[in-house]
Write a protein that holds these residues in place. Structure first.
Motif, mmCIF file in Angstrom:
data_model
loop_
_atom_site.group_PDB
_atom_site.id
_atom_site.type_symbol
_atom_site.label_atom_id
_atom_site.label_comp_id
_atom_site.label_asym_id
_atom_site.label_seq_id
_atom_site.Cartn_x
_atom_site.Cartn_y
_atom_site.Cartn_z
ATOM 1 N N UNK A 43 -15.146 -8.066 -5.562
ATOM 2 C CA UNK A 43 -14.297 -8.777 -4.595
ATOM 3 C C UNK A 43 -14.598 -8.377 -3.156
ATOM 4 N N UNK A 44 -15.360 -7.289 -2.977
ATOM 5 C CA UNK A 44 -15.772 -6.890 -1.623
ATOM 6 C C UNK A 44 -16.845 -7.831 -1.074
ATOM 7 N N UNK A 45 -17.510 -8.541 -1.974
ATOM 8 C CA UNK A 45 -18.662 -9.351 -1.572
ATOM 9 C C UNK A 45 -18.416 -10.855 -1.641
ATOM 10 N N UNK A 46 -17.301 -11.265 -2.234
ATOM 11 C CA UNK A 46 -16.986 -12.690 -2.299
ATOM 12 C C UNK A 46 -15.516 -12.901 -1.941
ATOM 13 N N UNK A 47 -15.199 -14.085 -1.534
ATOM 14 C CA UNK A 47 -13.827 -14.430 -1.187
ATOM 15 C C UNK A 47 -13.139 -14.959 -2.440
ATOM 16 N N UNK A 48 -12.504 -14.055 -3.181
ATOM 17 C CA UNK A 48 -11.874 -14.427 -4.445
ATOM 18 C C UNK A 48 -10.475 -14.986 -4.221
ATOM 19 N N UNK A 49 -10.164 -16.015 -4.962
ATOM 20 C CA UNK A 49 -8.811 -16.591 -4.921
ATOM 21 C C UNK A 49 -7.802 -15.574 -5.444
ATOM 22 N N UNK A 50 -8.191 -14.878 -6.509
ATOM 23 C CA UNK A 50 -7.320 -13.865 -7.097
ATOM 24 C C UNK A 50 -8.157 -12.941 -7.976
ATOM 25 N N UNK A 51 -7.779 -11.661 -8.011
ATOM 26 C CA UNK A 51 -8.421 -10.678 -8.879
ATOM 27 C C UNK A 51 -7.370 -10.193 -9.873
ATOM 28 N N UNK A 52 -7.685 -10.345 -11.156
ATOM 29 C CA UNK A 52 -6.764 -9.941 -12.220
ATOM 30 C C UNK A 52 -7.476 -8.946 -13.123
ATOM 31 N N UNK A 53 -6.852 -7.800 -13.353
ATOM 32 C CA UNK A 53 -7.449 -6.816 -14.251
ATOM 33 C C UNK A 53 -6.553 -6.636 -15.470
ATOM 34 N N UNK A 54 -7.183 -6.436 -16.622
ATOM 35 C CA UNK A 54 -6.479 -6.290 -17.893
ATOM 36 C C UNK A 54 -6.918 -4.982 -18.547
ATOM 37 N N UNK A 55 -5.962 -4.157 -18.963
ATOM 38 C CA UNK A 55 -6.270 -2.883 -19.634
ATOM 39 C C UNK A 55 -7.223 -2.049 -18.791
ATOM 40 N N UNK A 56 -6.938 -1.942 -17.518
ATOM 41 C CA UNK A 56 -7.842 -1.272 -16.587
ATOM 42 C C UNK A 56 -7.042 -0.387 -15.634
ATOM 43 N N UNK A 57 -7.626 -0.050 -14.504
ATOM 44 C CA UNK A 57 -6.958 0.774 -13.489
ATOM 45 C C UNK A 57 -7.270 0.221 -12.103
ATOM 46 N N UNK A 58 -6.358 0.467 -11.157
ATOM 47 C CA UNK A 58 -6.532 -0.029 -9.794
ATOM 48 C C UNK A 58 -7.152 1.016 -8.866
ATOM 49 N N UNK A 59 -7.141 2.281 -9.304
ATOM 50 C CA UNK A 59 -7.770 3.363 -8.548
ATOM 51 C C UNK A 59 -7.940 4.541 -9.492
ATOM 52 N N UNK A 60 -8.693 5.545 -9.059
ATOM 53 C CA UNK A 60 -8.882 6.701 -9.937
ATOM 54 C C UNK A 60 -7.621 7.560 -10.041
ATOM 55 N N UNK A 61 -6.608 7.245 -9.226
ATOM 56 C CA UNK A 61 -5.342 7.960 -9.327
ATOM 57 C C UNK A 61 -4.608 7.586 -10.616
ATOM 58 N N UNK A 62 -4.999 6.468 -11.227
ATOM 59 C CA UNK A 62 -4.369 6.022 -12.471
ATOM 60 C C UNK A 62 -5.127 6.516 -13.706
ATOM 61 N N UNK A 63 -6.177 7.296 -13.497
ATOM 62 C CA UNK A 63 -6.932 7.854 -14.609
ATOM 63 C C UNK A 63 -6.061 8.849 -15.391
ATOM 64 N N UNK A 123 -7.523 4.077 -2.844
ATOM 65 C CA UNK A 123 -6.569 3.168 -2.194
ATOM 66 C C UNK A 123 -6.513 1.868 -2.987
ATOM 67 N N UNK A 124 -5.351 1.548 -3.471
ATOM 68 C CA UNK A 124 -5.167 0.356 -4.306
ATOM 69 C C UNK A 124 -5.182 -0.911 -3.457
ATOM 70 N N UNK A 125 -5.875 -1.935 -3.943
ATOM 71 C CA UNK A 125 -5.811 -3.254 -3.328
ATOM 72 C C UNK A 125 -4.529 -3.904 -3.822
ATOM 73 N N UNK A 126 -3.566 -4.048 -2.937
ATOM 74 C CA UNK A 126 -2.242 -4.536 -3.320
ATOM 75 C C UNK A 126 -2.253 -5.986 -3.814
ATOM 76 N N UNK A 127 -3.345 -6.705 -3.560
ATOM 77 C CA UNK A 127 -3.426 -8.090 -4.006
ATOM 78 C C UNK A 127 -3.885 -8.223 -5.457
ATOM 79 N N UNK A 128 -4.385 -7.142 -6.036
ATOM 80 C CA UNK A 128 -4.862 -7.183 -7.416
ATOM 81 C C UNK A 128 -3.674 -7.309 -8.377
#
Length: 227
Positions: A77-97, A166-171
Motif C-alpha cells: 500500500x506504500x506503492x499504490x493508491x489502495x481503496x482499502x487494505x484489509x488483513x485477515x488473521x494477521x498483525x498491523x505492527x510488530x507490537x501485536x506479535x 506504527x499502525x496504519x489506522x486505515x487498515x
C-alpha cells in the motif's frame, strides 16, 4: 458502474486455493488472485512488496491479505493508491506479535527452524500419529504451493524482523478469537470473528462471504461499529 477490483494475497507459502470458497458478488466486485514469487537475492520486504504491487493493473484496488500476506499488502500500500487494505488473521505492527516471535527475533532462533521439513509431507506424516493428524497434513499439502527453501527461509525471516511499529489506522483488521499464531490478546482494534482460528479463511468462509462486501463498501468509521 465499473466493478471494484479486489486483490487477494494468501498466507506464507500458501496457494491461491485458500480463497476457493471466497465468493464476492460478481455484479459489484472483480476478484484477482496474487501469488508468491521467489525472492531475489538479498531482496528486502519493501522491494518485494514493490515488485508484487507492480502486478496490480487497476486503480484504487482493495487489497486483502491473509497472515504474512496481510503484512505484505500493508507494505504494498506504500506503492499504490489502495481503496482499502484489509488483513485477515494477521498483525498491523510488530507490537501485536506474540512473545515467542519477539524472543525469536532477539535470539535469532528463527534461523534454526527446519523449513526443509515443510518441503516433504511424507516425512512429516511418518512422525504423526492418528488419522486426524494425517488429514491435516493432506489439507496443508493441498494449500501449500511454494516449496522453495530459499523462499521459506526468506519469508520466516521477513515476518520475524518486520519493523513496522506504527499502525496504519486505515487498515481494516479481521481476526479470530481462537487464533493460535497471533493470539487475540495481543490484537487491538479488529473485527472479531468468534470461533475463528488462524485458518478461518478456510473454515469461516461463510462469515467472510456475508460480511466482506459491506466491510469493503463501508467507511472506516462505519466498520468501527464491528470493533
Amino acid at each position: 458502474m465499473s466493478k471494484i477490483p479486489v486483490y487477494l494475497m494468501p498466507g506464507l507459502a500458501a496457494s491461491t486455493a485458500i480463497f476457493e470458497r471466497i465468493a464476492l458478488p460478481s455484479a459489484t466486485f472483480e476478484t484477482h488472485l496474487l501469488e508468491w514469487e521467489i525472492p531475489l537475492d538479498n531482496e528486502s520486504l519493501m522491494d518485494y512488496a514493490k515488485r508484487i504491487a507492480e502486478k496490480i493493473k487497476h486503480k484504487n484496488p482493495v487489497l486483502i491479505g491473509v497472515s504474512f500476506g496481510g503484512i505484505l499488502v500493508q507494505e504494498m500500500a506504500k506503492y499504490i493508491d489502495a481503496r482499502k487494505v484489509i488483513i485477515i488473521s494477521s498483525v498491523k505492527s510488530n507490537l501485536e506479535f506474540p512473545r515467542r516471535l519477539k524472543i525469536a527475533k532477539t535470539t535469532k532462533a528463527y534461523k534454526l527452524i527446519p523449513v526443509n521439513l515443510i518441503l516433504n509431507m511424507e516425512s512429516l506424516a511418518k512422525f504423526s500419529f492418528g488419522e486426524k493428524v494425517n488429514q491435516r497434513l493432506k489439507l496443508y499439502e493441498k494449500f501449500l504451493s511454494v516449496r522453495d527453501i530459499r523462499y521459506l527461509n526468506w519469508a520466516v525471516e521477513q515476518v520475524v524482523l518486520w519493523e513496522r511499529t506504527v499502525v496504519d489506522e486505515d487498515v481494516i483488521h479481521i481476526h479470530g478469537d481462537m487464533d493460535d499464531v497471533f493470539p487475540i490478546k495481543n490484537i487491538k482494534n479488529c473485527v472479531v470473528v468468534k470461533g475463528g482460528t488462524h485458518i478461518m479463511i478456510l473454515n469461516k468462509y461463510k462469515w467472510l462471504n456475508e460480511n466482506l462486501p459491506s466491510i469493503i463498501l463501508e467507511t472506516k468509521k462505519e466498520v468501527n461499529v464491528f470493533l
